[in-house]
Design a protein around this motif. Structure first.
Motif, PDB file in Angstrom:
ATOM      1  N   LEU A 361       0.897  -1.174  -0.077  1.00 33.76           N
ATOM      2  CA  LEU A 361       0.024   0.076  -0.158  1.00 33.76           C
ATOM      3  C   LEU A 361       0.840   1.354   0.035  1.00 33.76           C
ATOM      4  N   ALA A 362       2.023   1.295   0.779  1.00 32.25           N
ATOM      5  CA  ALA A 362       2.861   2.478   0.724  1.00 32.25           C
ATOM      6  C   ALA A 362       3.480   2.620  -0.730  1.00 32.25           C
ATOM      7  N   SER A 363       3.839   1.691  -1.356  1.00 29.62           N
ATOM      8  CA  SER A 363       4.455   1.777  -2.843  1.00 29.62           C
ATOM      9  C   SER A 363       3.215   2.422  -3.717  1.00 29.62           C
ATOM     10  N   GLN A 364       1.988   1.841  -3.350  1.00 33.67           N
ATOM     11  CA  GLN A 364       1.083   2.366  -4.430  1.00 33.67           C
ATOM     12  C   GLN A 364       0.686   3.675  -4.152  1.00 33.67           C
ATOM     13  N   MET A 382       9.768  16.242  -4.287  1.00 32.81           N
ATOM     14  CA  MET A 382      10.318  15.008  -4.233  1.00 32.81           C
ATOM     15  C   MET A 382       9.877  14.018  -3.269  1.00 32.81           C
ATOM     16  N   PRO A 383       8.595  13.607  -3.570  1.00 34.43           N
ATOM     17  CA  PRO A 383       7.891  12.375  -2.709  1.00 34.43           C
ATOM     18  C   PRO A 383       8.980  11.250  -2.572  1.00 34.43           C
ATOM     19  N   THR A 384       9.106  10.671  -1.206  1.00 35.42           N
ATOM     20  CA  THR A 384      10.303   9.720  -1.063  1.00 35.42           C
ATOM     21  C   THR A 384       9.506   8.539  -0.189  1.00 35.42           C
ATOM     22  N   LEU A 385       9.754   7.348  -0.479  1.00 32.37           N
ATOM     23  CA  LEU A 385       9.368   6.325   0.109  1.00 32.37           C
ATOM     24  C   LEU A 385      10.419   5.559   1.016  1.00 32.37           C
ATOM     25  N   ILE A 386       9.864   5.366   2.417  1.00 29.64           N
ATOM     26  CA  ILE A 386      10.872   4.655   3.385  1.00 29.64           C
ATOM     27  C   ILE A 386      10.165   3.505   3.901  1.00 29.64           C
ATOM     28  N   THR A 387      10.743   2.258   3.406  1.00 27.83           N
ATOM     29  CA  THR A 387      10.194   0.985   4.000  1.00 27.83           C
ATOM     30  C   THR A 387      11.221   0.191   4.452  1.00 27.83           C
ATOM     31  N   GLY A 388      10.985  -1.090   4.996  1.00 26.71           N
ATOM     32  CA  GLY A 388      12.197  -1.812   5.434  1.00 26.71           C
ATOM     33  C   GLY A 388      12.959  -2.610   4.466  1.00 26.71           C
ATOM     34  N   VAL A 411       6.233   9.036   2.306  1.00 26.59           N
ATOM     35  CA  VAL A 411       5.326   7.965   2.561  1.00 26.59           C
ATOM     36  C   VAL A 411       6.141   6.769   3.036  1.00 26.59           C
ATOM     37  N   GLY A 412       5.566   6.109   3.993  1.00 28.45           N
ATOM     38  CA  GLY A 412       6.328   4.873   4.525  1.00 28.45           C
ATOM     39  C   GLY A 412       5.281   3.999   5.344  1.00 28.45           C
ATOM     40  N   THR A 413       6.128   2.983   5.837  1.00 24.93           N
ATOM     41  CA  THR A 413       5.372   2.113   6.598  1.00 24.93           C
ATOM     42  C   THR A 413       6.024   2.194   8.014  1.00 24.93           C
ATOM     43  N   HIS A 414       5.886   1.113   8.934  1.00 20.80           N
ATOM     44  CA  HIS A 414       6.540   1.222  10.145  1.00 20.80           C
ATOM     45  C   HIS A 414       7.954   1.610  10.050  1.00 20.80           C
ATOM     46  N   ALA A 415       8.502   1.451   9.273  1.00 17.79           N
ATOM     47  CA  ALA A 415       9.927   1.816   8.993  1.00 17.79           C
ATOM     48  C   ALA A 415      10.113   3.345   9.132  1.00 17.79           C
ATOM     49  N   LEU A 416       9.022   4.133   9.175  1.00 15.74           N
ATOM     50  CA  LEU A 416       9.271   5.618   9.427  1.00 15.74           C
ATOM     51  C   LEU A 416       9.348   5.814  10.708  1.00 15.74           C
ATOM     52  N   VAL A 429       1.270  14.640  10.046  1.00 14.06           N
ATOM     53  CA  VAL A 429       1.186  13.333  10.144  1.00 14.06           C
ATOM     54  C   VAL A 429      -0.106  12.737   9.496  1.00 14.06           C
ATOM     55  N   VAL A 430      -0.343  11.942   8.367  1.00 15.93           N
ATOM     56  CA  VAL A 430      -1.259  11.262   7.737  1.00 15.93           C
ATOM     57  C   VAL A 430      -1.411   9.873   7.979  1.00 15.93           C
TER      58      VAL A 430
END
Length: 756
Positions: A361-364, A382-388, A411-416, A429-430
């Motif tokens: 979902l984060a990637s999408q 510069m939207p950026t993705l942070i995941t594990g 945008v990220g998961t629990h990795a944020l 924070v969304v």
């Protein structure tokens, strides 16, 4: 049917089986002397008894014990409908002994005592091994309270080695006691455990109630008088030791209102506390990012999207933290509303963190945000993705963008939540699908801001009005009910294999027809593998305890995908699996291929429940649908009908007609209105913890209040609490209410109210 004789004085019943559960004679094992609600339980009832209550219920004080209210009341003259007893549950019933026989065991030494009890229409068996002496007590015609777990043996219901308390025919009072009054005297039936049956709880409570000292009333006197309430002390006596049904009914009404009043006062106080905190105002900027985004939109926002957007824009412009919940149907456009809010924050130099529950979902979300912004805005923001699952190089680059402020949308998961993730100026924070995150996790993310950030919580699970008041009473709630133009209607059907096993063939015929028409199909299972089932790792627990249904095999992804690949109807179909145990890159690859049309049918778990957007997907087949909750089924259905193709949803179930599991599935199939389903779900589900992190199933943190039933009462109590707080926000003149709030929020519910 035998009736109990009038009691006569002088008898002393054994504590193991015969003592009357309402008897109030002093027990030498309990401490004596006055107690308060704050008296430690060890001092109030002794260390041994206190340890039992601590193990069973977590109680530590006399107030905890006295808030363990009876769940119902029985009378000596009444019997319980045995035919309605659910298999697999611990029950407490009132019944009459009809037969008692002892016989030797066939395979080994010893005896079996078999007792039949009845309510006049149904029967229930009691079984005791090597306890023939109980035949001297369980004499036909005797009535009493019996407690234990209901089991099904050879088609009949039974209790094995149950606890019981017989109504004392020899009595508890003086000669001449009114038999009719004695029979109608209410007997409290408490929520119990196998180690603490109802009458043991009643006996201890009846020892404590007369010793209770002064009890302060949390409800102010003028409010109590206007609402016709008893005092707190009288209500505690009335609910635990009533002499008539009128006593406990009045007491219950008082305590229910008091619970609603204290809870709403706590929520309103927390709401005001948050509003006293300073935050950075993020004003709208003419010609800024938000305005540029609106000018390039290729579709019209719905009226609801505009209205909610205006509410959020106003909140962000204030020097106090926004704390808003946006609820909306699946596909109603909540993400667009959130993106516009993030752009308003970016216009003021601030960053936004978008927390999603899964990597898929984060990637999408990131792809959707980039596509919506277009190349120019994406290059600037510069939207950026942070995941594990990022590589070391990717992670280093993403962390640098975040801490430097280059990435104004992260945008990220629990990795944020990781310690290495920092922000230059976190302003918003969304949280997407907030119920997927614990209180502490959301708080960690907010703690990464230099000053309290604004917060926007999104949920696609519509929330009933009473739940919104009770659980989210400290948040501002906005609703997006309209769907964007062009959304297709979804037809929903229940496929009851219990009655029509041959319909299973038609399920796969429909799947093949959709694929032949150039469309795509979701198939959802409740578990990944048989091993997962053995470990009892099925995700959301079912809302019922139907032992027979639970014993049925669970449909799994591994078994289903093998069957699909072997099915001649689907020969040539491009099939793939998708579940949470797959590596992140593999999951993302499958979803990308499915979204691109390179996969015809995906067999998945609820990893696809939220946010996965495949406009060409036309059919959703949910296997073992009765193992999912109402909101999950509604969310899953929302994955189809998202483009120009009409949707079809098949809820496949083996649950029997008339069971709660089947009713749940039928309720979802009957309507597409998520808000109507939310109300239906509230009526159908078992009590959940609405004041803590556990909000589906389990023991409720509410004592007498029920959000499904007490909406009007909650509204009244909220208005009364608001009036009191308006004149005394710090509760300096209402110390009893302040103390009650402190007592009520001593556990994790305090964190829930402060952070949720």
């Amino acid at each position: 049917m035998a009736q109990p004789r009038a009691p006569r004085s002088g008898s002393v019943a054994p504590s193991t089986a015969r003592s009357d559960p309402t008897a109030a004679s002093a027990s030498p094992s309990l401490p004596q002397g006055r107690v308060s609600l704050h008296t430690p339980l060890t001092a109030a009832i002794g260390e041994r008894q206190a340890a039992a209550f601590a193990r069973a219920f977590g109680y530590q004080s006399a107030g905890d014990l006295l808030s363990h209210y009876p769940r119902r009341y029985a009378h000596r003259g009444e019997l319980t409908a045995l035919a309605d007893l659910p298999a697999g549950e611990d029950v407490t019933i009132v019944a009459e002994v009809k037969r008692c026989e002892s016989r030797p065991m066939r395979q080994r030494r010893g005896s079996i005592l078999e007792v039949t009890i009845s309510d006049g229409t149904g029967v229930l068996s009691l079984t005791f091994f090597n306890q023939a002496w109980r035949a001297n007590e369980l004499i036909p015609g005797r009535r009493g309270i019996f407690a234990g777990k209901v089991n099904r043996y050879k088609g009949s219901l039974q209790l094995t080695h149950p606890d019981y308390e017989l109504f004392d025919d020899d009595g508890m009072g003086a000669p001449g006691t009114d038999v009719e009054a004695w029979q109608s005297h209410p007997i409290p039936i408490y929520p119990a455990t196998s180690t603490l049956p109802s009458w043991k709880i009643a006996r201890v409570v009846r020892e404590v109630v007369p010793r209770l000292g002064t009890v302060d009333d949390p409800v102010p006197q003028h409010v109590a008088k206007e609402r016709g309430l008893e005092t707190f002390a009288d209500a505690l006596r009335g609910i635990h030791v009533p002499t008539s049904d009128t006593d406990w009914r009045r007491a219950r009404d008082t305590l229910r209102y008091q619970e609603a009043f204290v809870l709403q006062a706590a929520l309103l106080q927390e709401r005001e506390r948050l509003r006293e905190t300073a935050a950075t105002a993020r004003m709208p900027v003419p010609g800024g990012y938000a305005a540029r985004f609106d000018s390039q939109l290729t579709f019209e926002l719905t009226d609801d999207q505009r209205a909610v957007g205006e509410q959020i824009a106003h909140d962000l412009a204030q020097p106090v933290p926004m704390n808003r919940l946006v609820q909306g149907e699946v596909g109603s456009g909540k993400t667009v509303v959130a993106l516009r809010a993030m752009l308003q924050v970016a216009d003021n130099g601030g960053q936004s963190a978008f927390l999603a529950p899964t990597e898929v979902l984060a990637s999408q979300h990131l792809r959707s945000i980039v596509a919506a912004l277009g190349p120019d805005l994406s290059a600037e923001l510069m939207p950026t993705l942070i995941t594990g699952r990022l590589t070391a190089a990717e992670r280093k680059k993403a962390l640098l963008r975040s801490v430097s402020g280059q990435a104004q949308i992260v945008v990220g998961t629990h990795a944020l939540l990781g310690e290495n993730v920092s922000f230059f100026d976190l302003g918003l924070v969304v949280v997407d699908e907030q119920h997927r995150f614990g209180v502490e996790q959301r708080d960690v993310l907010r703690g990464k801001a230099s000053s309290p950030p604004h917060q926007l919580v999104l949920t696609a699970t519509p929330i009933p009005r009473t739940v919104a008041m009770t659980v989210f009473g400290d948040l501002d709630v906005s609703t997006i009910a309209q769907l964007p133009a062009g959304r297709q209607r979804i037809e929903s059907f229940v496929v009851p294999l219990a009655e029509h096993p041959r319909w299973e063939q038609r399920i796969w015929e429909r799947a093949s027809e959709e694929i032949a028409a150039g469309h795509q199909v979701f198939v959802v299972c409740p578990a990944i593998s048989p091993k997962e089932v053995e470990e009892d790792d099925l995700g959301e627990p079912p809302d019922d305890t139907d032992a027979d249904r639970q014993a049925k095999p669970v449909v799994t992804v591994e078994q289903t995908i093998a069957a699909v690949r072997a099915n001649p109807l689907l020969a040539g179909a491009r099939v793939a699996a998708l579940h949470g145990r797959m590596p992140a890159d593999e999951k993302d690859s499958v979803m990308r291929a499915f979204a691109a049309g390179a996969i015809d049918l995906v067999v998945a778990t609820t990893v696809i429940e939220v946010g996965v957007d495949v406009p060409n997907a036309s059919a959703m087949i949910v296997l073992d649908a009765d193992r999912f909750g109402v909101s999950q089924l509604h969310q899953l259905r929302g994955r189809v009908g998202r483009g120009s193709v009409a949707g079809l949803c098949l809820f496949v179930t083996t649950a029997e007609a008339g069971t709660l599991a089947r009713e749940r599935v039928e309720a979802v199939a009957a309507t597409l209105d998520g808000f109507a389903l939310a109300e239906a779900d509230l009526d159908l589900r078992r009590e959940g913890d609405v004041l803590g992190s556990n909000q589906s199933g389990g023991r409720s943190s509410l004592r007498l209040l029920r959000v499904a039933r007490d909406g009007d009462l909650i509204e009244t109590a909220r208005a009364d609490a608001a009036s009191v707080l308006e004149n005394d926000g710090g509760l300096q003149r209402h110390r009893a209410l302040a103390s009650a709030i402190a007592d009520r929020l001593t556990d994790r519910s305090r964190d829930f109210l402060a952070r949720a």
